[in-house]
Design a protein around this motif. Structure first.
Motif, PDB file in Angstrom:
ATOM      1  N   ASP A  40     -10.526  91.696  99.490  1.00  0.00           N
ATOM      2  CA  ASP A  40     -11.375  91.058  98.488  1.00  0.00           C
ATOM      3  C   ASP A  40     -10.859  89.667  98.151  1.00  0.00           C
ATOM      4  OD1 ASP A  40     -13.314  92.880  98.209  1.00  0.00           O
ATOM      5  OD2 ASP A  40     -12.903  93.403  96.114  1.00  0.00           O
ATOM      6  N   GLN A  43     -11.495  87.411 100.999  1.00  0.00           N
ATOM      7  CA  GLN A  43     -12.931  87.150 101.081  1.00  0.00           C
ATOM      8  C   GLN A  43     -13.345  86.114 100.039  1.00  0.00           C
ATOM      9  OE1 GLN A  43     -15.339  90.448  99.921  1.00  0.00           O
ATOM     10  NE2 GLN A  43     -17.232  89.444 100.482  1.00  0.00           N
ATOM     11  N   ARG A  44     -12.764  86.269  98.837  1.00  0.00           N
ATOM     12  CA  ARG A  44     -13.124  85.364  97.752  1.00  0.00           C
ATOM     13  C   ARG A  44     -12.705  83.934  98.085  1.00  0.00           C
ATOM     14  NH1 ARG A  44     -11.547  88.796  94.178  1.00  0.00           N
ATOM     15  NH2 ARG A  44      -9.488  87.903  93.886  1.00  0.00           N
ATOM     16  N   LEU A  47     -14.828  82.460 100.784  1.00  0.00           N
ATOM     17  CA  LEU A  47     -16.117  82.021 100.260  1.00  0.00           C
ATOM     18  C   LEU A  47     -15.974  80.696  99.530  1.00  0.00           C
ATOM     19  CD1 LEU A  47     -17.852  85.248  98.927  1.00  0.00           C
ATOM     20  CD2 LEU A  47     -18.477  83.830 100.867  1.00  0.00           C
ATOM     21  N   GLN A  48     -14.906  80.595  98.720  1.00  0.00           N
ATOM     22  CA  GLN A  48     -14.680  79.339  97.994  1.00  0.00           C
ATOM     23  C   GLN A  48     -14.532  78.184  98.974  1.00  0.00           C
ATOM     24  OE1 GLN A  48     -11.351  79.620  95.347  1.00  0.00           O
ATOM     25  NE2 GLN A  48     -12.387  81.050  93.982  1.00  0.00           N
ATOM     26  N   GLU A  50     -15.665  78.027 102.023  1.00  0.00           N
ATOM     27  CA  GLU A  50     -16.940  77.703 102.666  1.00  0.00           C
ATOM     28  C   GLU A  50     -17.884  76.966 101.715  1.00  0.00           C
ATOM     29  OE1 GLU A  50     -17.941  81.495 104.157  1.00  0.00           O
ATOM     30  OE2 GLU A  50     -16.823  81.206 106.012  1.00  0.00           O
ATOM     31  N   THR A  51     -17.853  77.378 100.439  1.00  0.00           N
ATOM     32  CA  THR A  51     -18.678  76.673  99.453  1.00  0.00           C
ATOM     33  C   THR A  51     -18.290  75.198  99.420  1.00  0.00           C
ATOM     34  OG1 THR A  51     -18.540  78.653  98.108  1.00  0.00           O
ATOM     35  CG2 THR A  51     -19.440  76.704  97.053  1.00  0.00           C
ATOM     36  N   TYR A  53     -16.721  73.430 101.740  1.00  0.00           N
ATOM     37  CA  TYR A  53     -17.094  72.758 102.979  1.00  0.00           C
ATOM     38  C   TYR A  53     -18.570  72.397 102.972  1.00  0.00           C
ATOM     39  CZ  TYR A  53     -12.624  73.717 105.295  1.00  0.00           C
ATOM     40  OH  TYR A  53     -11.314  73.738 105.650  1.00  0.00           O
ATOM     41  N   THR A  54     -19.379  73.371 102.517  1.00  0.00           N
ATOM     42  CA  THR A  54     -20.817  73.104 102.448  1.00  0.00           C
ATOM     43  C   THR A  54     -21.079  71.948 101.496  1.00  0.00           C
ATOM     44  OG1 THR A  54     -21.081  75.475 102.666  1.00  0.00           O
ATOM     45  CG2 THR A  54     -23.053  74.214 102.173  1.00  0.00           C
TER      46      THR A  54
ATOM     47  N   ASN B 117     -16.819  93.678  98.121  1.00  0.00           N
ATOM     48  CA  ASN B 117     -17.060  93.776  96.680  1.00  0.00           C
ATOM     49  C   ASN B 117     -16.567  95.094  96.099  1.00  0.00           C
ATOM     50  OD1 ASN B 117     -18.400  91.264  96.339  1.00  0.00           O
ATOM     51  ND2 ASN B 117     -20.200  92.155  97.333  1.00  0.00           N
ATOM     52  N   GLU B 119     -14.362  95.863  94.080  1.00  0.00           N
ATOM     53  CA  GLU B 119     -14.064  95.933  92.651  1.00  0.00           C
ATOM     54  C   GLU B 119     -15.335  96.024  91.809  1.00  0.00           C
ATOM     55  OE1 GLU B 119     -11.409  92.723  91.767  1.00  0.00           O
ATOM     56  OE2 GLU B 119     -10.174  93.234  93.483  1.00  0.00           O
ATOM     57  N   ASP B 199     -15.793  85.054  89.232  1.00  0.00           N
ATOM     58  CA  ASP B 199     -15.914  83.843  90.033  1.00  0.00           C
ATOM     59  C   ASP B 199     -17.266  83.848  90.731  1.00  0.00           C
ATOM     60  OD1 ASP B 199     -15.565  85.693  92.104  1.00  0.00           O
ATOM     61  OD2 ASP B 199     -13.407  85.605  91.760  1.00  0.00           O
ATOM     62  N   SER B 200     -17.450  82.909  91.655  1.00  0.00           N
ATOM     63  CA  SER B 200     -18.802  82.764  92.191  1.00  0.00           C
ATOM     64  C   SER B 200     -19.161  83.834  93.220  1.00  0.00           C
ATOM     65  CB  SER B 200     -18.958  81.381  92.815  1.00  0.00           C
ATOM     66  OG  SER B 200     -17.984  81.217  93.806  1.00  0.00           O
ATOM     67  N   GLN B 201     -18.229  84.787  93.455  1.00  0.00           N
ATOM     68  CA  GLN B 201     -18.525  85.719  94.536  1.00  0.00           C
ATOM     69  C   GLN B 201     -19.709  86.637  94.257  1.00  0.00           C
ATOM     70  OE1 GLN B 201     -15.391  88.294  95.865  1.00  0.00           O
ATOM     71  NE2 GLN B 201     -16.836  89.316  97.204  1.00  0.00           N
ATOM     72  N   ARG B 204     -22.817  84.865  94.968  1.00  0.00           N
ATOM     73  CA  ARG B 204     -23.143  84.752  96.387  1.00  0.00           C
ATOM     74  C   ARG B 204     -23.658  86.080  96.939  1.00  0.00           C
ATOM     75  NH1 ARG B 204     -21.463  81.623 100.061  1.00  0.00           N
ATOM     76  NH2 ARG B 204     -21.144  79.496  99.430  1.00  0.00           N
ATOM     77  N   GLU B 265     -22.984  77.591  91.916  1.00  0.00           N
ATOM     78  CA  GLU B 265     -22.296  77.598  93.194  1.00  0.00           C
ATOM     79  C   GLU B 265     -21.646  76.264  93.491  1.00  0.00           C
ATOM     80  OE1 GLU B 265     -24.518  78.997  96.603  1.00  0.00           O
ATOM     81  OE2 GLU B 265     -25.470  80.443  95.275  1.00  0.00           O
ATOM     82  N   ILE B 649     -17.969  69.290 109.730  1.00  0.00           N
ATOM     83  CA  ILE B 649     -17.916  68.400 108.584  1.00  0.00           C
ATOM     84  C   ILE B 649     -17.748  67.002 109.106  1.00  0.00           C
ATOM     85  CG2 ILE B 649     -16.482  67.705 106.665  1.00  0.00           C
ATOM     86  CD1 ILE B 649     -16.421  70.315 105.731  1.00  0.00           C
ATOM     87  N   VAL B 657     -15.574  73.947 110.537  1.00  0.00           N
ATOM     88  CA  VAL B 657     -15.734  75.228 109.862  1.00  0.00           C
ATOM     89  C   VAL B 657     -16.353  76.212 110.820  1.00  0.00           C
ATOM     90  CG1 VAL B 657     -16.537  76.304 107.761  1.00  0.00           C
ATOM     91  CG2 VAL B 657     -16.316  73.840 107.884  1.00  0.00           C
ATOM     92  N   ALA B 661     -21.510  79.417 105.561  1.00  0.00           N
ATOM     93  CA  ALA B 661     -21.176  80.403 104.532  1.00  0.00           C
ATOM     94  C   ALA B 661     -22.382  81.175 104.030  1.00  0.00           C
ATOM     95  CB  ALA B 661     -20.520  79.672 103.391  1.00  0.00           C
TER      96      ALA B 661
END
Lengths: 151, 664
Positions: A40, A43-44, A47-48, A50-51, A53-54, B117, B119, B199-201, B204, B265, B649, B657, B661
């Motif tokens: 987890d 993964q978190r 994701l951060q 990738e966010t 980078y995007t 996910n 948790e 957080d933002s997960q 997403r 996001e 990028i 990358v 994502a």
């Protein structure tokens, strides 16, 4: 209620109990939990990353299409790059394979250095670019010139 | 089979209770096997509800009229297509469908997150199961679809003829797929709040989970509008009816969320707001179901009324209390990472967008509830009519449309004068020129002119976006314009899918503007072979024919339509009388073209064959439905999974990358 219905209902009930109860009987899942928690975290962070980078890609594109001033663009990009670098560091720490990567990197580096020394020691040079060569090479590592005589 | 269906629902009830208890104990004690077992129970509930669905379908297809539901919604003469539709043609069946869709979504959510996910899942499962329990309780204790009559009638009553329309067969499931789907984002929000993973997960994880129900709800609303248009026979597609409003309310907050979530996001702002929107959307979708089902507010098409209201209200009160309490508890952790830097920035335009959406939502909610409020306060039920809704929502809607044009052109953080000049000049010129042309061609309706100019403005900003984007892609990657355009689309599906959705919205506004500002409505009485003109059309009433069918008797008029002396088409407006339901219906005769719809209703007739017609000329209506199709295409582009697209990028040497994502 007819017999067929009763049979179906009983089968349904037994099936449900077995299906739901089975994980409780099977033990040894505690390790999975720990692994999942670590997963987890990775993964978190991923994701951060990738966010970000995007976001950087979008920012560049917005700049290209004239929506962000050059000054703003440079400023924002610096900020985002710093954040991305921070996340990459955290990701390295969180990844159990990060250490392995480091070891491999170091070994490759050591090998390269050895090669370089070997090359220096060797008399041979590449006929095309003049680079010093290791013992018995097939191709020049720098320019790609084939060093085996063609038949 | 009926007993099997009933038993399946009862087992599902027990399994859902078990899942809630086990998941919560499992997370308290840290016992993963209990959480796994709770997840199994969630999948089990889905299987059991599916068994109940099949059992009811079996009863309907085999004409088992002992079952009260089957006897009330189907009969021997109905074709298989409508027999299947009668599965959700009445109260009990449609609740069962609601439940089935919910458990299906729940099962998919569990299956998707067996290793992700982790948790959140111990809270996601109980939230979804709590919603299921509401419906299971209703189906078991109040509205049992398998309830048997003491004696089976020889034939059933049959499906309400108004519902015997292909659109009506797909409209309810589509709407439910939308309504119910918001339970999943809600359960993830609760999961995030309860577990503290804020957080933002979670955002997403539910992005696609919000877009999919949103798409279904959009399609459901449009299908409902089209059904009302062709079936109810009053010449329009939207009447601000409570049931229509009920479907619009969660759509508005969900749309607001889809926009503001981008800010979270990208910028880590608006976290509390987004959480509130998710909770509100869920609350409104349950509330909408309550409105439709409870009969609290009379509606032209409240097909299924009963006294279920109490169940919904109690549930809604409990769910919202828990959600708000969790939100307040976590407030300190939901602070923004950034602050708003300028009023003229994309962030702030998103904020305005959200305020307008929520503003419309509140005005619609107020108008819908006004009869109840006025009855409580003054003892008189006063309904708010369409003028109220239009007066409030037309300006807000137009402001939103304008924002959808402005927003993508403003820079993040802060816009500058140069930025404005560069981006707005062309669209502004286009829209002003367009208005001049429209004015020159004789259009004087002020609201229509404003609306169409905004449509043009927004349309040209969208075109400009695609043009600039394609040019920039081509400059950096080379290749043909077409290749650059495709790579632009695939690189950021969400953004460009979004623009396509906006384009669909523009078309919808064009349709609404044309059909409300320039609608022609005429009541005419004609003798056979007499003719009259409505708008550009000349209508000649020729004959009246009647026809006897097994289920109904019909009377139809033959009307020849011509324009400027040239034959256009022949239309057959019709009235039917259904014997089984003792109910008359109107079959609208419709001629659609890109410019306008000619819409004829046979309102009445006399023995002498003198007939009364209601004739509408509705300009541009077809653009509404076309806009809906464009919105579907845009949404599909936005939600299509991105894979195998190595995204690079820019040129500054930041690392390449992997796949983009998109793991929603």
């Amino acid at each position: 209620m007819n017999t067929a219905d009763i049979v179906v209902i009983v089968v349904m009930a037994i099936g449900l109990v077995v299906w739901i109860g089975e994980p409780l009987i099977r033990r040894g899942r505690m390790r999975e939990a720990a692994a999942d928690a670590q997963g987890d975290a990775i993964q978190r962070l991923t994701l951060q990353k990738e966010t970000l980078y995007t976001a950087i890609r979008d920012l560049d594109f917005d700049h290209q299409t004239g929506k962000v001033d050059t000054e703003d663009h440079a400023d924002l990009r610096r900020q985002m790059e710093a954040e991305a670098a921070d996340i990459l560091r955290q990701l390295d720490l969180a990844d159990p394979l990060a250490d392995l990567d480091l070891v491999v990197e170091q070994e490759i580096l050591a090998y390269r250095q050895k090669e370089d020394t070997a090359a220096l020691a060797s008399e041979d040079t590449c006929p095309a670019c003049g680079t010093g060569l290791a013992a018995d090479p097939t191709y020049c590592p720098i320019c790609g010139q084939s060093l085996k005589p063609t038949v | 089979m009926n007993d099997v269906g009933g038993a399946a629902l009862q087992f599902a009830f027990v399994a859902a209770l078990y899942a809630i208890g086990t998941a919560l104990i499992g997370v308290r004690t840290g016992r993963q096997e209990m959480i796994r077992s709770a997840e199994r129970a969630t999948l089990g509930v889905f299987a059991l509800v599916s068994v109940a669905m099949l059992a009811l379908l079996f009863a309907i297809l085999t004409h088992d009229f002992r079952v009260q539901y089957v006897a009330s919604v189907s009969n021997l003469s109905m074709p298989v297509f409508y027999l299947i539709a009668s599965l959700w043609g009445g109260q009990e069946g449609s609740m069962l469908l609601w439940l089935w869709v919910l458990t299906l979504y729940g099962a998919i959510a569990v299956a998707q997150n067996l290793h992700r996910n982790r948790e959140l899942m111990p809270y996601v499962v109980p939230t979804l199961m709590a919603t299921s329990i509401l419906f299971l309780a209703i189906l078991i204790f109040a509205e049992n679809p398998f309830h048997e009559l003491p004696q089976a009638p020889l034939d059933g009553q049959g499906l309400n003829p108004l519902l015997q329309n292909p659109l009506m067969v797909i409209h309810p499931p589509t709407l439910y797929l939308g309504f119910v789907g918001f339970a999943v984002p809600f359960s993830f929000a609760i999961g995030a709040l309860a577990s503290g993973r804020l957080d933002s997960q979670w955002v997403r994880s539910i992005r696609r989970w919000t877009l999919i129900p949103w798409l279904f709800l959009t399609v459901g609303i449009l299908l409902g509008g089209q059904w009302a248009y062709v079936e109810l026979g009053w010449g329009g597609y939207w009447a601000w009816d409570p049931v229509e409003n009920a479907s619009l309310l969660p759509w508005l907050t969900a749309t607001a969320f889809l926009h503001s979530v981008m800010i979270q996001e990208k910028k880590g702002m608006l976290k509390v707001w987004n959480m509130s929107l998710v909770i509100l959307t869920y609350g409104l979708s349950i509330f909408g179901t309550f409105l439709t089902r409870s009969g609290v507010i009379s509606s032209v098409h409240a097909f299924a009324e009963s006294s279920l209201g109490v169940y919904f209200l109690i549930y809604l009160a409990i769910a919202l209390t828990i959600a708000v309490a969790l939100l307040v508890w976590r407030l300190p952790q939901l602070r923004s990472d950034h602050r708003l830097e300028s009023v003229l920035s994309r962030e702030s335009s998103f904020l305005f967008n959200n305020l307008f959406f929520v503003g419309i939502m509140f005005s619609v909610l107020w108008g819908t509830l006004f009869p109840i409020i006025s009855e409580a306060v003054r003892g008189v039920k006063i309904s708010v009519a369409a003028p109220f809704f239009n007066q409030v929502n037309v300006p807000l809607g137009l402001a939103l449309l304008l924002l959808s044009g402005v927003c993508p052109l403003i820079a993040w953080r802060k816009g500058s004068v140069r930025n404005f000049q560069r981006n707005f000049l062309n669209p502004l010129v286009v829209s002003l020129l367009g208005v001049a042309v429209l004015y020159g061609s004789g259009i004087r309706h002020v609201v229509a002119l404003i609306s169409l100019s905004i449509c043009l403005f927004t349309f040209s900003t969208i075109v400009l976006e695609f043009y600039r984007g394609t040019r920039a892609r081509r400059a950096s990657t080379g290749g043909t314009t077409w290749q650059a355009f495709l790579s632009l689309m695939t690189r950021n599906r969400r953004r460009y899918g979004g623009y396509i959705i906006h384009f669909g919205v523009v078309l919808i506004f064009v349709g609404i503007t044309g059909s409300s500002a320039y609608k022609i409505e005429r009541d005419i009485v004609l003798d056979p072979m007499e003719q009259t003109t409505v708008g550009d059309f000349t209508l000649r009433y020729e004959t009246l024919e009647s026809d006897l069918q097994p289920t109904h008797e019909s009377v139809r008029a033959k009307v020849e339509v011509s324009r400027n002396g040239r034959y256009v088409t022949t239309l057959f407006p019709e009235r039917r009388f259904y014997f089984a339901q003792n109910q008359p219906t109107t079959e609208v005769a419709l001629r659609t073209s890109l410019l306008e719809d000619l819409y004829i209703i046979l309102a009445g007739f006399e023995p002498s064959s003198t007939a009364t017609f209601k004739v509408f000329v509705n300009p541009l209506v077809v653009w509404l439905w076309l806009g809906g199709l464009v919105m579907i295409v845009g949404t599909l582009i936005a939600i299509w999974p991105e894979r195998g697209q190595p995204a690079r990028i820019g040129a500054r040497g930041t690392p390449t990358v992997g796949a983009a994502a998109e793991q929603g």
